[in-house]
Design an enzyme around this catalytic site. Structure first.
Site, PDB file in Angstrom:
ATOM      1  N   ASN A 208       0.751  -1.465   0.187  1.00  9.49           N
ATOM      2  CA  ASN A 208      -0.069   0.151  -0.078  1.00  9.49           C
ATOM      3  C   ASN A 208       0.808   1.289   0.011  1.00  9.49           C
ATOM      4  OD1 ASN A 208       0.221   0.999   2.728  1.00  9.49           O
ATOM      5  ND2 ASN A 208      -0.370  -1.491   3.222  1.00  9.49           N
ATOM      6  N   LYS A 286       8.997 -17.381  -9.366  1.00  9.33           N
ATOM      7  CA  LYS A 286       8.156 -16.585  -9.952  1.00  9.33           C
ATOM      8  C   LYS A 286       7.148 -17.119 -10.839  1.00  9.33           C
ATOM      9  CE  LYS A 286       8.896 -12.679 -13.308  1.00  9.33           C
ATOM     10  NZ  LYS A 286       9.607 -12.102 -14.246  1.00  9.33           N
ATOM     11  N   PRO A 304      -3.293 -11.447  10.328  1.00 15.31           N
ATOM     12  CA  PRO A 304      -3.532 -11.403  12.062  1.00 15.31           C
ATOM     13  C   PRO A 304      -3.861  -9.746  12.143  1.00 15.31           C
ATOM     14  CG  PRO A 304      -1.081 -11.849  11.581  1.00 15.31           C
ATOM     15  CD  PRO A 304      -1.822 -12.031  10.258  1.00 15.31           C
TER      16      PRO A 304
END
Ligand code: C5P
Length: 407
Positions: A208, A286, A304
């Site tokens: 992110n 890959k 978690p």
């Protein structure tokens, strides 16, 4: 932080003089005032122009300057300031101090000083180890001169050993230690920060946009307040802050392990943007693109929830647990619900996404605008730098700790 504090900084000859420019910047960024003396040796490494531009003040270097000495510059410089810092402190300037020599502006000012002195030595390891230097240091310490460093490491000359000047942030911490009692001294704190990278295969990941800036700023503000900080961080482009334990992790599972190993702590702040999902079975090799356009299907599973785990820890729940909520809509409502769901004490909520000018509101920005949400408080804080938000948050933490620990 250093508002109304005046520092006289003496820059003597040594390659580390270039790092002192960063120290000047740190002092000024924290609202301190800095006046500088540049010795002849120091001016071989940094220019008077860079020192005066950064300090915002005239630079002093000449004992025989008619202008400066007409009002007794070497006396006034120590009278006008609260603390004298010598960085780098060369073997030569320490020898002169130890023997009361005064043959230039720096040493004359030091001999005539009526203010405490902090030295940040920087020199070749052999010079540092030399008995002459060590005897001088003992003499200076006996006279109450304070020291920070030197550190162990590789020197500019290519040799390795004790002699590297402390990093600017370490000298800055020594300065703030001198001025302030540390309100969080004796407390331990854990800060999670940055993104997590969840691998798809050895080269690809789910991640992110978190830059880690807010978490690093909080860890630094906690350290400045005297807390013993462990920063557990996902991959970022930020330099390591000094004076704390740093654990680098990649995945949410690694972060969970690192947090579990760090408990117990008094304060936990989960500022990390932990990925909510990871790939169920990442490929060991890959994943290859195939000619038949066979697009791989990713099976995700939940990571978690570290904040929830820390908040509900049966044995080692910290006294104060703080979570973050990054929302694109219904910020306050969602944050309030998160406070309950996660079981933490406070939530720092911020809006993420692009503003009306096309600029990222939070992720990667140097600024942030947050809501400070507790069981019975909901405060909108003005948009400010991430450093300023961190300092304000740490002040709230100090108040909370004071209240709960009866001081
Ligand atoms: O669940 P959500 O991501 O919206 O919650 C954000 C808060 O929870 C942040 O404090 C984040 O650090 C923490 N979190 C966590 N572990 C996760 C997901 C989020 O600690 N797996």
């Amino acid at each position: 932080m250093l508002k109304d504090k005046k520092i006289l900084l003496i820059i003597s000859g040594g390659i580390a003089a270039y790092k002192t420019l960063e120290l000047i910047r740190l002092i000024r960024k924290n609202n301190g005032t800095v006046q500088c003396i540049l010795t002849e040796g120091g001016s071989q490494f940094v220019t008077p122009l860079s020192v005066s531009s950064l300090s915002g003040n005239q630079v002093y270097s000449d004992l025989w300057s008619l202008n400066d000495e007409s009002d007794m510059g070497h006396i006034r410089l120590s009278r006008d300031n609260d603390l004298i810092v010598v960085a780098p402190a060369s073997a030569d300037i320490m020898a002169k101090m130890a023997h009361g020599m005064a043959n230039d502006l720096a040493t004359t000012t030091l001999l005539a000083a009526n203010k405490p002195v902090l030295l940040a030595p920087g020199m070749n390891p052999e010079m540092w180890e030399n008995t002459a230097t060590q005897v001088n240091i003992t003499t200076l310490k006996e006279r109450g001169v304070m020291f920070t460093g030197p550190n162990n490491g590789e020197m500019a000359c290519g040799e390795t050993g004790l002699g590297r000047m402390s990093e600017p942030e370490e000298i800055f911490t020594a300065i703030t230690d001198f001025f302030f009692e540390k309100p969080l001294k004796g407390y331990t704190a854990l800060v999670t920060s940055g993104p997590t990278y969840e691998p798809l295969d050895p080269v690809r990941f789910l991640g992110n946009r978190s830059s880690g800036k807010q978490g690093y700023a909080i860890a630094t503000a906690l350290r400045n307040a005297g807390a013993n900080v462990t920063l557990i961080t996902g991959p970022t482009n930020l330099p390591d802050p000094q004076g704390m334990t740093i654990t680098n992790i990649q995945t949410a599972n690694d972060m969970l392990k690192a947090c579990t190993n760090t408990l117990p702590v008094n304060i936990a702040i989960c500022a990390a943007a932990v990925s909510d999902w990871c790939v169920d079975a990442p490929s060991a090799q890959k994943i290859k693109k195939t000619d038949d356009n066979n697009i791989p299907k990713l099976r995700l599973k939940q990571t978690p929830d570290i904040l929830k785990m820390i908040s509900a820890h049966p044995k080692n729940r910290p006294e104060l647990v703080i979570g973050f909520a990054a929302e694109t809509q219904n910020l306050e409502k969602n944050a309030k619900a998160k406070l309950k769901k996660k079981g933490c004490d406070w939530i720092i909520a911020n809006e993420v996404g692009i503003d009306e000018n096309g600029i990222e509101k939070t992720f990667g920005s140097d600024e942030n605008q947050i809501y400070f949400i507790t069981q019975d408080q909901n405060e909108k804080w003005n948009r400010a730098s991430k450093d300023a938000i961190a300092q304000k948050l740490v002040q709230q933490i100090i108040n909370y700790m004071d209240k709960n620990n009866g001081s």
